[in-house]
Design an enzyme around this catalytic site. Structure first.
Site, mmCIF file in Angstrom:
data_model
loop_
_atom_site.group_PDB
_atom_site.id
_atom_site.type_symbol
_atom_site.label_atom_id
_atom_site.label_comp_id
_atom_site.label_asym_id
_atom_site.label_seq_id
_atom_site.Cartn_x
_atom_site.Cartn_y
_atom_site.Cartn_z
ATOM 1 N N SER A 6 1.223 4.497 -7.951
ATOM 2 C CA SER A 6 2.499 3.910 -7.519
ATOM 3 C C SER A 6 2.833 2.601 -8.216
ATOM 4 O O SER A 6 3.974 2.161 -8.173
ATOM 5 C CB SER A 6 2.487 3.689 -6.002
ATOM 6 O OG SER A 6 1.615 2.640 -5.646
ATOM 7 N N LYS A 20 1.631 -2.812 -3.456
ATOM 8 C CA LYS A 20 3.044 -2.685 -3.823
ATOM 9 C C LYS A 20 3.577 -4.054 -4.240
ATOM 10 O O LYS A 20 2.890 -5.068 -4.148
ATOM 11 C CB LYS A 20 3.885 -2.158 -2.649
ATOM 12 C CG LYS A 20 3.347 -0.915 -1.959
ATOM 13 C CD LYS A 20 3.478 0.347 -2.785
ATOM 14 C CE LYS A 20 2.924 1.556 -2.027
ATOM 15 N NZ LYS A 20 2.936 2.790 -2.831
#
Length: 206
Positions: A48, A95
């Site tokens: 990600s 993230k």
């Protein structure tokens, strides 16, 4: 010169043994304090955050400075995933901070808009170096959210391969373990992780 053998049952040997035990105990205590309150290593899993962080790389997460230096837009953070999104594996997520408390976050036309301004982002995933990055939203429907007080809006850099705040909503800052600041392995990619600036984005409404 003569040497006197040290008996395991003698006091000198016992004293040395106690010193070794004390040294090991002190080392473990120092290690525990550093990992709990100062910094902790993590291995990147999943894709990600490609290509900013690749799977298998190791980062050092700063736990100390966020206590007096709040998270900023653009920081890469490690956090405990919300319920229903990986808590059973006890594997933290990593993230990027896109929205801060009070920010109006909108996603449309393949871009992220904060308080009415499109973010100038150089880090989203591109399939090949030099290619334009993937669009942020594959779904043409618009996304809009105002980040609640005490929360952060988090997104992966590989927007098409990231389960993030677009899915589970904003994340309480209290769930964040710390700020990733150093990539230390493999050694050929050793670097302090930069935090981008967004000078054109207006501050969130108080």
């Amino acid at each position: 010169m003569t040497l006197r053998p040290i008996s395991l049952s003698g006091r000198p040997a016992l004293r040395h043994l106690l010193e070794i035990i004390e040294m090991l105990a002190l080392t473990l205590i120092i290690f525990f304090i550093i990992q709990t309150f100062v910094a902790q290593p993590f291995q990147v899993e999943g894709g990600s955050m490609e290509r900013f962080l690749e799977p298998g790389q190791f980062v050092l997460v700063d736990k100390l400075t966020p206590r007096f230096d709040p998270y900023k837009r653009g920081d890469v953070v490690v956090f405990e995933p919300p319920d229903g999104f990986g808590r059973s594996t006890k594997t933290p997520f990593i993230k990027r901070v896109v929205g801060l408390a009070g920010d109006s976050v909108q996603i449309h036309d393949g871009l992220v808009w904060i308080n009415g301004t499109a973010l100038d982002e150089s880090y989203p995933y591109a399939s090949t170096e030099g290619d334009p990055p993937d669009a942020t939203d594959a779904d043409p429907d618009e996304f809009a959210e105002t980040v609640p007080d005490g929360d952060l809006f988090l997104m992966g850099d590989h927007r098409a391969n990231s389960v993030d705040s677009r899915v589970f909503g904003s994340v309480p800052a209290t769930a964040v373990v710390g700020r990733a600041w150093l990539r230390y392995w493999p050694f050929d990619v050793f670097t302090i992780l930069p935090t981008p600036a967004y000078p054109k984005v207006a501050a969130p409404k108080s």
